[in-house]
Motif scaffolding. Structure first.
Motif, PDB file in Angstrom:
ATOM      1  N   GLY A 164       0.776  -1.225   0.000  1.00 38.60           N
ATOM      2  CA  GLY A 164       0.000   0.000   0.000  1.00 38.60           C
ATOM      3  C   GLY A 164       0.806   1.273   0.000  1.00 38.60           C
ATOM      4  N   GLU A 165       2.120   1.175  -0.140  1.00 36.28           N
ATOM      5  CA  GLU A 165       2.915   2.399  -0.243  1.00 36.28           C
ATOM      6  C   GLU A 165       2.524   3.168  -1.506  1.00 36.28           C
ATOM      7  N   THR A 166       2.316   2.441  -2.613  1.00 30.48           N
ATOM      8  CA  THR A 166       1.803   3.027  -3.851  1.00 30.48           C
ATOM      9  C   THR A 166       0.713   2.123  -4.397  1.00 30.48           C
ATOM     10  N   TRP A 167      -0.238   2.719  -5.086  1.00 36.04           N
ATOM     11  CA  TRP A 167      -1.335   1.972  -5.704  1.00 36.04           C
ATOM     12  C   TRP A 167      -1.361   2.270  -7.199  1.00 36.04           C
ATOM     13  N   GLU A 168      -1.432   1.230  -7.979  1.00 34.64           N
ATOM     14  CA  GLU A 168      -1.464   1.339  -9.433  1.00 34.64           C
ATOM     15  C   GLU A 168      -2.888   1.081  -9.924  1.00 34.64           C
ATOM     16  N   ARG A 169      -3.353   1.921 -10.811  1.00 40.30           N
ATOM     17  CA  ARG A 169      -4.689   1.721 -11.370  1.00 40.30           C
ATOM     18  C   ARG A 169      -4.628   0.787 -12.578  1.00 40.30           C
ATOM     19  N   ILE A 170      -5.443  -0.278 -12.536  1.00 40.19           N
ATOM     20  CA  ILE A 170      -5.482  -1.266 -13.607  1.00 40.19           C
ATOM     21  C   ILE A 170      -6.715  -1.002 -14.475  1.00 40.19           C
ATOM     22  N   PRO A 171      -6.544  -0.781 -15.770  1.00 34.21           N
ATOM     23  CA  PRO A 171      -7.701  -0.543 -16.645  1.00 34.21           C
ATOM     24  C   PRO A 171      -8.619  -1.765 -16.716  1.00 34.21           C
ATOM     25  N   LEU A 172      -9.891  -1.520 -16.934  1.00 30.81           N
ATOM     26  CA  LEU A 172     -10.897  -2.580 -17.019  1.00 30.81           C
ATOM     27  C   LEU A 172     -11.682  -2.442 -18.312  1.00 30.81           C
ATOM     28  N   SER A 173     -12.189  -3.570 -18.775  1.00 30.04           N
ATOM     29  CA  SER A 173     -12.999  -3.566 -19.984  1.00 30.04           C
ATOM     30  C   SER A 173     -14.320  -2.840 -19.751  1.00 30.04           C
ATOM     31  N   GLY A 187      -3.283 -15.151  -4.199  1.00 28.48           N
ATOM     32  CA  GLY A 187      -1.914 -15.622  -4.339  1.00 28.48           C
ATOM     33  C   GLY A 187      -1.072 -14.587  -5.042  1.00 28.48           C
ATOM     34  N   GLU A 188       0.158 -14.967  -5.415  1.00 27.96           N
ATOM     35  CA  GLU A 188       1.045 -14.031  -6.078  1.00 27.96           C
ATOM     36  C   GLU A 188       0.447 -13.542  -7.395  1.00 27.96           C
ATOM     37  N   LYS A 189       0.236 -12.246  -7.502  1.00 28.42           N
ATOM     38  CA  LYS A 189      -0.332 -11.601  -8.681  1.00 28.42           C
ATOM     39  C   LYS A 189      -1.715 -12.143  -9.043  1.00 28.42           C
ATOM     40  N   SER A 190      -2.389 -12.768  -8.082  1.00 25.21           N
ATOM     41  CA  SER A 190      -3.657 -13.457  -8.368  1.00 25.21           C
ATOM     42  C   SER A 190      -4.779 -12.912  -7.487  1.00 25.21           C
ATOM     43  N   ALA A 191      -5.984 -12.873  -8.046  1.00 24.38           N
ATOM     44  CA  ALA A 191      -7.149 -12.398  -7.310  1.00 24.38           C
ATOM     45  C   ALA A 191      -8.418 -12.951  -7.937  1.00 24.38           C
ATOM     46  N   GLU A 192      -9.489 -12.851  -7.178  1.00 22.08           N
ATOM     47  CA  GLU A 192     -10.816 -13.279  -7.617  1.00 22.08           C
ATOM     48  C   GLU A 192     -11.762 -12.112  -7.416  1.00 22.08           C
ATOM     49  N   ASP A 196     -21.950  -7.452  -9.140  1.00 15.74           N
ATOM     50  CA  ASP A 196     -23.290  -7.622  -8.585  1.00 15.74           C
ATOM     51  C   ASP A 196     -24.256  -8.306  -9.550  1.00 15.74           C
ATOM     52  N   GLU A 197     -23.793  -8.647 -10.754  1.00 15.22           N
ATOM     53  CA  GLU A 197     -24.604  -9.441 -11.674  1.00 15.22           C
ATOM     54  C   GLU A 197     -24.169 -10.906 -11.709  1.00 15.22           C
ATOM     55  N   GLY A 198     -23.281 -11.263 -10.797  1.00 15.21           N
ATOM     56  CA  GLY A 198     -22.894 -12.655 -10.670  1.00 15.21           C
ATOM     57  C   GLY A 198     -21.686 -13.075 -11.467  1.00 15.21           C
ATOM     58  N   ALA A 199     -21.019 -12.159 -12.142  1.00 13.34           N
ATOM     59  CA  ALA A 199     -19.802 -12.505 -12.864  1.00 13.34           C
ATOM     60  C   ALA A 199     -18.665 -12.722 -11.869  1.00 13.34           C
ATOM     61  N   ILE A 200     -17.924 -13.810 -12.042  1.00 14.19           N
ATOM     62  CA  ILE A 200     -16.756 -14.102 -11.227  1.00 14.19           C
ATOM     63  C   ILE A 200     -15.561 -14.202 -12.162  1.00 14.19           C
ATOM     64  N   TYR A 201     -14.556 -13.375 -11.921  1.00 10.41           N
ATOM     65  CA  TYR A 201     -13.369 -13.356 -12.770  1.00 10.41           C
ATOM     66  C   TYR A 201     -12.130 -13.663 -11.943  1.00 10.41           C
ATOM     67  N   ILE A 202     -11.158 -14.340 -12.587  1.00 12.61           N
ATOM     68  CA  ILE A 202      -9.921 -14.743 -11.934  1.00 12.61           C
ATOM     69  C   ILE A 202      -8.735 -14.239 -12.751  1.00 12.61           C
ATOM     70  N   THR A 203      -7.754 -13.654 -12.063  1.00 20.28           N
ATOM     71  CA  THR A 203      -6.526 -13.215 -12.722  1.00 20.28           C
ATOM     72  C   THR A 203      -5.327 -13.857 -12.041  1.00 20.28           C
ATOM     73  N   SER A 204      -4.270 -14.084 -12.802  1.00 25.27           N
ATOM     74  CA  SER A 204      -3.024 -14.600 -12.254  1.00 25.27           C
ATOM     75  C   SER A 204      -1.825 -13.785 -12.748  1.00 25.27           C
ATOM     76  N   ASN A 205      -2.107 -12.605 -13.345  1.00 28.05           N
ATOM     77  CA  ASN A 205      -1.021 -11.764 -13.862  1.00 28.05           C
ATOM     78  C   ASN A 205      -1.254 -10.282 -13.539  1.00 28.05           C
TER      79      ASN A 205
END
Length: 394
Positions: A164-173, A187-192, A196-205
């Motif tokens: 949290g020393e710096t925060w980078e904004r990641i663009p979204l579709s 996990g490392e570079k990973s999130a879920e 609110d429409e039920g979409a679940i997305y997973i990233t690992s990069n």
């Protein structure tokens, strides 16, 4: 469902800088600030002093001493924040490698930071958002190691790799279905991430690409299964009211009108809708520490599922909510949990939810308490509207 992919993700990033002249709010006086006088010693000393007749003009009488002792037994204290009174607090998280370092989110672009375990907080600015004509509502935050994620509405995703020393904004579709309401660092570079429409997305990069974990939105699922007997599905507006994740990755969500709920387990292609077995509409649902479900209904009712895992069988648990609705439940351990709700309602169980007693700590706070968050067995917070934050003393 389209994958969230953009070739510009690695080039269009901006950072959230730390404030240079932040000032902490004045420390609130507390008994616990005096190490030689803890709450138990205070009670015993107060009782002893009240029995000294020669000092009666200066000492509390027995009735006053008992009242003071009862007040001191509260497990919570209020933390006063340097923010506008209209802010609704929405989520809180701490850096696992430094449990004194945490962040607090809310409406009106509120991001606050603490370095002393939550005793004091200072505001963090967001340069990457301040040049836009938006007033962000930051809904969810999560850390894994030094990596952290924040999501908000309108669609915004922030990522940190340095606690949290710096925060980078990641663009979204722009094709993202719904508003982002929840994110979990996995996990490392990973999130879920969940909308609110039920979409679940997973990233690992680091959020540069996202893979859909479900094949269709909840609206599409209900339109396809409306003949299966799910009560209220034909009136579904297409969004969740609440969504909660278990430690093993299972989800439970409440429909926007509260007339049914849905569950999802890793590996399932679709959300699974469930009829509610209670006459009143559902307010919120979540996971107990033993793996079962808790369920709150509008008007103040509390129910616990029979057994563990996903279930449609619930039993009502008597609670004294003073007629106000209960809005959330947070578990400190398998046996101890706290429930919070309207007009400062705080309830506690020490036997896994079989019985609940009221804590009067927030009776005089004119605010609704929306969320109970335990970071671990010793650190917990209650978040409310009007900038109300309660800290667990234990």
């Amino acid at each position: 469902m389209a994958s969230l992919t953009s070739p510009t993700f690695t080039t269009n990033t901006r950072c959230l800088q730390r404030p240079q002249n932040s000032h902490s709010p004045p420390q609130q006086p507390r008994l616990s600030q005096r190490p030689e006088l803890n709450r138990r010693n205070f009670i015993s000393q107060t009782a002893s002093l009240s029995s000294l007749p020669l000092l009666s003009p200066l000492i509390l009488n027995p009735q006053q001493a008992n009242a003071a002792a009862e007040d001191s037994l509260s497990d919570w204290e209020r933390v006063y924040l340097p923010i506008d009174p209209g802010v609704v607090l929405l989520d809180i998280a701490f850096v696992p490698d430094d449990t004194n370092h945490g962040f607090l989110l809310g409406t009106r672009q509120t991001i606050m930071e603490t370095k002393d375990g939550g005793n004091t907080w200072v505001q963090r600015s967001i340069p990457s958002a301040e040049d836009e004509d938006f007033n962000y509502r930051f809904n969810s935050i999560s850390f894994k190691g030094k990596e952290g994620w924040i999501v908000g509405k309108p669609a915004i995703l922030l990522y940190t790799a340095d606690a949290g020393e710096t925060w980078e904004r990641i663009p979204l579709s722009a094709q993202l279905p719904g508003d982002m309401v929840y994110i979990k660092a996995t996990g490392e570079k990973s999130a879920e991430m969940v909308t609110d429409e039920g979409a679940i997305y997973i990233t690992s990069n680091r959020g540069y690409n996202w893979r859909a974990a479900v094949q269709e939105s909840v609206s599409a699922t209900l339109n396809r299964t409306v003949s299966s007997g799910i009560s209220g599905a034909s009136y579904y507006t297409g969004t969740f009211n609440t969504v909660n994740r278990s430690p093993n990755g299972n989800y439970v969500a409440v429909s926007s009108r509260g007339n049914f709920y849905l569950t999802w387990e890793p590996g399932q292609a679709f959300w699974q809708p469930h009829n509610r077995a209670i006459a009143r509409r559902i307010q919120n649902m979540g996971w107990r520490a033993d793996g079962g479900l808790w369920l709150l209904v509008r008007g103040g009712g509390l129910y616990l599922s029979k057994g563990t895992g996903i279930s449609e069988e619930f039993e009502e648990i008597p609670v004294q909510s003073r007629g106000f609705g209960i809005l959330d439940v947070g578990y400190r351990s398998k046996e101890e949990a706290w429930a919070a709700g309207g007009s400062g309602v705080l309830l506690r169980t020490t036997n896994g939810g079989k019985t609940w007693t009221r804590d009067k700590a927030a009776d005089n706070i004119a605010a609704n308490l929306y969320s109970v968050k335990f970071i671990d067995g010793r650190k917990g917070f209650v978040l409310g509207n009007d900038g109300v934050l309660l800290r667990y003393l234990g």
